[in-house]
Design a protein around this motif. Structure first.
Motif, PDB file in Angstrom:
ATOM      1  N   ALA A 223      -7.208   8.110   1.425  1.00  0.00           N
ATOM      2  CA  ALA A 223      -7.648   7.230   1.349  1.00  0.00           C
ATOM      3  C   ALA A 223      -7.975   6.637   0.826  1.00  0.00           C
ATOM      4  N   CYS A 224      -7.793   5.026   0.832  1.00  0.00           N
ATOM      5  CA  CYS A 224      -7.689   3.766  -0.392  1.00  0.00           C
ATOM      6  C   CYS A 224      -8.736   3.354   0.039  1.00  0.00           C
ATOM      7  N   PRO A 225      -9.632   3.195  -1.580  1.00  0.00           N
ATOM      8  CA  PRO A 225     -11.522   2.584  -1.414  1.00  0.00           C
ATOM      9  C   PRO A 225     -10.998   1.463  -0.692  1.00  0.00           C
ATOM     10  N   PHE A 226     -10.064   0.363  -0.822  1.00  0.00           N
ATOM     11  CA  PHE A 226      -9.917  -0.610  -0.694  1.00  0.00           C
ATOM     12  C   PHE A 226      -9.156  -1.024   0.903  1.00  0.00           C
ATOM     13  N   GLY A 227      -8.876  -0.507   0.990  1.00  0.00           N
ATOM     14  CA  GLY A 227      -8.288   0.061   2.566  1.00  0.00           C
ATOM     15  C   GLY A 227      -7.162  -0.793   3.094  1.00  0.00           C
ATOM     16  N   GLU A 228      -6.800  -1.056   3.485  1.00  0.00           N
ATOM     17  CA  GLU A 228      -5.015  -1.903   3.811  1.00  0.00           C
ATOM     18  C   GLU A 228      -4.845  -2.975   3.134  1.00  0.00           C
ATOM     19  N   GLU A 229      -5.536  -3.323   2.789  1.00  0.00           N
ATOM     20  CA  GLU A 229      -5.173  -5.043   2.080  1.00  0.00           C
ATOM     21  C   GLU A 229      -4.837  -3.996   1.112  1.00  0.00           C
ATOM     22  N   ALA A 230      -5.329  -3.975   0.307  1.00  0.00           N
ATOM     23  CA  ALA A 230      -4.683  -2.687  -0.926  1.00  0.00           C
ATOM     24  C   ALA A 230      -3.505  -2.027  -0.862  1.00  0.00           C
ATOM     25  N   CYS A 231      -4.375  -0.627   0.142  1.00  0.00           N
ATOM     26  CA  CYS A 231      -2.527  -0.227   0.224  1.00  0.00           C
ATOM     27  C   CYS A 231      -1.999  -0.231   1.442  1.00  0.00           C
ATOM     28  N   VAL A 232      -0.555  -0.917   1.344  1.00  0.00           N
ATOM     29  CA  VAL A 232      -0.240  -1.433   2.309  1.00  0.00           C
ATOM     30  C   VAL A 232       0.632  -0.144   3.381  1.00  0.00           C
ATOM     31  N   GLY A 233       0.941   0.882   2.438  1.00  0.00           N
ATOM     32  CA  GLY A 233       1.227   1.863   2.915  1.00  0.00           C
ATOM     33  C   GLY A 233       2.404   1.968   3.146  1.00  0.00           C
TER      34      GLY A 233
END
Length: 300
Positions: A223-233
């Motif tokens: 899981a990314c600490p900055f969520g979907e805004e940082a990790c777009v997949g």
């Protein structure tokens, strides 16, 4: 005295063969073995010879094209695209210019092999291998092989996308699984961190937004600490990165050049700093200089 009639042709055996041409077409040949078929060799198409095939079920007869004679004991022809077979039995009638003729009804020993991706169905016909199976053209086995066969180094969950598969490489992991190879090809279930369509491998696995992995060769998704805004997949092989344009590095937690980490944990472009920050950084020094100048002039 008149000449005795020629001996009747005697048909003892009918053998069917298949020859596959370079363009993939199948050339069927019927070889008829017996006696009294004539003395001389007569190449195809032999004008002295006529061979008829009889369908016992339909009660009709068709002529077999391009007859030929190899010897007194062997003649052959090329049957129509759909020969008239009935439960493996075939009726044959031979006529010659010399008057020799004969009839025969018996089982056909058919020695054909089907092309890759097909299996023998009945006596002569071939049909495509069903989904989930395959058949290489090199095998002498008339059966289609199952993708679930672990003896072939495959995973029991594997399937094919369509019928008529000709190699084990067509066997893939189904939806919600991805393939990874160890000592054999194996299917592993996808979890909430990734999306797996049929045929997904470890390298082509699609990472869901909000998650990250170090490379396309690992199944360790974090899981990314900055969520979907940082990790777009997505897939790093296809997209080049799993991070948004202003993020990079492990877990997409490093701001790209020209960006800074704001108080809201977002990588913000440096030229987009708030006005208050501008006033604080640039306005305060100017105000101090102005105060000093005013005080200086008041003492003059």
């Amino acid at each position: 005295p008149p000449s005795p009639p020629p001996p009747a042709a005697e048909i003892r055996e009918i053998v069917g063969t298949s020859v596959f041409l370079s363009d993939g077409a199948r050339n069927e040949t019927l070889i008829i073995h017996g006696e009294n078929f004539g003395e001389s060799v007569c190449a195809q198409p032999c004008p002295e010879l006529r061979i008829f095939l009889f369908d016992p079920e339909q009660g009709r007869e068709v002529e077999c094209p391009r007859p030929g004679r190899m010897s007194d004991s062997f003649v052959w022809c090329e049957p129509p695209e759909r020969p008239v077979w009935y439960n493996g039995a075939l009726g044959v009638r031979i006529e010659e210019v010399s008057g020799t003729s004969g009839e025969f009804l018996g089982l056909v020993e058919y020695q054909s092999s089907c092309p890759a991706g097909e299996r023998r169905a009945g006596t002569v016909n071939c049909e495509k291998c069903a989904p989930g199976t395959y058949r290489p053209g090199s095998t002498g086995d008339a059966r289609c092989l199952s993708c679930t066969s672990t003896s072939a180094g495959l995973d029991p969950n594997m399937v094919t996308l369509a019928e008529g598969s000709s190699s084990a490489s067509a066997c893939i992991c189904p939806r919600a699984f991805y393939e990874r190879e160890f000592d054999r090809r194996m299917c592993f279930p996808c979890n909430v961190t990734a999306t797996c369509v049929p045929g997904t491998t470890l390298e082509t696995l699609v990472v869901r937004a909000g998650f990250w992995r170090n490379s396309q060769y690992t199944a360790d998704l974090r899981a990314c600490p900055f969520g979907e805004e940082a990790c777009v997949g997505g897939n790093e092989v296809a997209n080049g990165t799993l991070c948004a344009p202003n993020y990079r590095g492990p877990y997409c937690a490093v701001c790209a050049p020209g960006f800074y980490l704001s108080a809201t944990d977002r990588c913000t472009r440096c030229t987009d700093r708030p006005v208050a920050y501008f006033v604080l950084v640039f306005g305060l020094p100017i105000s101090l200089v102005s105060i000093v100048l005013v005080g200086y002039h008041s003492h003059l």
